[in-house]
Design an enzyme around this catalytic site. Structure first.
Site, PDB file in Angstrom:
ATOM      1  N   LYS A   1      38.474 -22.653  -0.773  1.00  0.00           N
ATOM      2  CA  LYS A   1      37.624 -21.568  -1.307  1.00  0.00           C
ATOM      3  C   LYS A   1      36.515 -21.157  -0.352  1.00  0.00           C
ATOM      4  O   LYS A   1      35.717 -20.287  -0.660  1.00  0.00           O
ATOM      5  CB  LYS A   1      37.021 -22.018  -2.644  1.00  0.00           C
ATOM      6  CG  LYS A   1      38.097 -22.249  -3.679  1.00  0.00           C
ATOM      7  CD  LYS A   1      37.533 -22.309  -5.087  1.00  0.00           C
ATOM      8  CE  LYS A   1      38.670 -22.516  -6.075  1.00  0.00           C
ATOM      9  NZ  LYS A   1      38.479 -23.707  -6.890  1.00  0.00           N
TER      10      LYS A   1
ATOM     11  N   ASP B   1      40.802 -30.721   1.361  1.00  0.00           N
ATOM     12  CA  ASP B   1      41.722 -29.703   1.858  1.00  0.00           C
ATOM     13  C   ASP B   1      42.840 -29.425   0.886  1.00  0.00           C
ATOM     14  O   ASP B   1      43.117 -30.212   0.005  1.00  0.00           O
ATOM     15  CB  ASP B   1      42.384 -30.221   3.133  1.00  0.00           C
ATOM     16  CG  ASP B   1      41.666 -29.725   4.355  1.00  0.00           C
ATOM     17  OD1 ASP B   1      40.442 -29.601   4.271  1.00  0.00           O
ATOM     18  OD2 ASP B   1      42.347 -29.476   5.361  1.00  0.00           O
TER      19      ASP B   1
END
Ligand code: SAH
Length: 416
Positions: free
Chosen positions: A228, A206
């Protein structure tokens, strides 16, 4: 008789052949009962050996082991017949002639023998040993016991701290490990978490996870950056669940790496459920959670004797009165204790209003700790009454922990 120990190889001594002896139930003869014997015997006992000590006298520590039935003591000088039946012999008397005789008999009977007086004349050497997490470490220096012991200690420390990890040798099984990375500073991550990270084949990380640690990962580790993945609350989580399950089913060790603790506003349990449903084994390594750790590093206790008997951790991601909100801000307003608000920068003005409406005083002290444990960490002090203005004036951006309550005054008595 060959000159045992110094096996020449064109002027070069051959290195010893290292082996792990499985001594459970096997007779081991220790000739001598002094300080050296005392150091060797406990390791032999730990290996399950049937230890026989031959010596007219023994140290009190060895005597204690005799008393507890862990070793057999033959209180007399060494006799030639003692070697018979032994798998391994330790000659550690302070009489070179006796040690010499023991090693001669061992040579004849093809029993490996360690000699304390002159290691080069024994057929086996004792390494510096240690164990960590089921792994035995043995260091055999070039007859430099201090150097071997120091190296052994370095290796064990590396294993304990996770700076040394044999990813592909540890024999761990595939599955998913949820690892809580703590509030940001890599030093604040657990030893277990660090080890799991270093042993991973795939790391799903994360934004808030301590990113510096990712730089230490070996080059062949697959790093999946959640930032992403497709946006949107459920789409992203579904994709994470899919990735961790799929990789684990493909035989990989997957680490799901998050900031703080995975179960504190981290959706960690959704991942547990997804793994369970797919039959993927899951392990949880808790992390230092930011609502406790971030105030602490900023010098603010979440509890203090005589000041508060409770602290409540609240998500501020939804404003008070939102149809999906599960927080009773009215009740929080009536309570006296510390409120720790997470994900609350945006809604803080409305939340402050709701707490005041519920009964909190407008002068209630507030501390906003931004980027806790990071080099950019700063604390903005405010009161419930002026929190909105202060956040605006100081341009506070997430991540921030907002601590509301008298504990803030305890930490900053002059500011209020
Ligand atoms: N699982 C995490 C929390 C995730 S929710 C934990 O246990 O800590 C994200 C919120 O955590 C942020 O909005 C912020 O309120 C808080 N937070 C996490 N790390 C922080 C940090 N280093 N400094 C300040 N707040 C932080």
């Amino acid at each position: 008789m060959p000159d045992i120990g110094t096996v020449e190889n064109g002027g070069m001594e051959h290195p010893p052949y290292l082996s792990g002896l499985r001594l459970t139930g096997r007779r081991v003869l220790v000739v001598g009962g002094g300080g050296v014997a005392q150091r060797r015997v406990p390791h032999l006992i730990a290996a399950g050996a049937d230890v026989h000590v031959v010596s007219p006298a023994v140290t009190p520590a060895i005597e204690g082991l005799v008393g507890s039935g862990e070793v057999t003591w033959h209180a007399r000088p060494f006799e030639d017949g003692d070697v018979a039946g032994a798998w391994y012999v330790v000659a550690v008397t302070d009489d070179t002639a006796v040690n010499e005789r023991v090693s001669e008999l061992c040579e004849e009977q093809r029993v490996f023998c360690v000699r304390s007086d002159d290691a080069s004349r024994g057929t086996a050497w004792t390494p510096a040993v240690g164990r960590h997490s089921g792994v035995s470490v043995a260091v055999l220096g070039n007859r430099e016991p201090r150097r071997s012991a120091a190296l052994r200690d370095e290796i064990l420390e590396g294993l304990r701290e996770g700076t040394l990890a044999a990813r592909h040798d540890h024999g761990g099984s595939p599955g998913v490990t949820l690892v809580g990375g703590g509030p940001g500073d890599p030093e604040l991550m657990s030893v277990a978490g660090r080890r799991a990270l270093m042993e991973a084949d795939v790391v799903v990380a994360d934004r808030l996870a301590p990113r510096e640690l990712l730089g230490d990962l070996p080059g062949d580790v697959e790093l999946v950056d959640v930032a992403k993945l497709p946006r949107g609350r459920s789409a992203q989580q579904e994709e994470i669940n899919r990735v961790i399950v799929e990789r684990a089913l493909a035989g990989k060790r997957v680490v799901r790496f998050k900031g703080g603790d995975n179960f504190v506003f981290g959706r960690g349990y959704e991942e547990v459920i997804a793994c369970r449903e797919a039959g993927v084994p899951i392990t949880v390594i808790p992390g230092l959670t930011s609502p406790v750790a971030v105030p602490a590093v900023a010098g603010i206790p979440v509890t203090h004797r005589g000041i508060t008997h409770e602290f409540t951790v609240v998500s501020g991601h939804l404003p008070p009165g939102h149809p999906e909100s599960l927080v009773d801000f009215d009740a929080l307003g009536r309570m006296q204790g510390t409120v720790v608000l997470m994900m609350g920068v945006e809604n803080a003005p409305l939340i402050a209003k709701a707490l005041i409406a519920g009964g909190r005083d407008t002068t209630t002290p507030v501390a906003v700790v931004c980027d806790g444990t990071m080099p950019t960490q700063r604390t903005v002090l405010a009161s419930l009454g002026n929190l909105a203005e202060r956040l605006e004036a100081e341009q506070v951006r997430p991540p921030a922990i907002i601590v509301i309550g008298e504990v803030v005054r305890v930490a900053h008595p002059d500011a209020f």
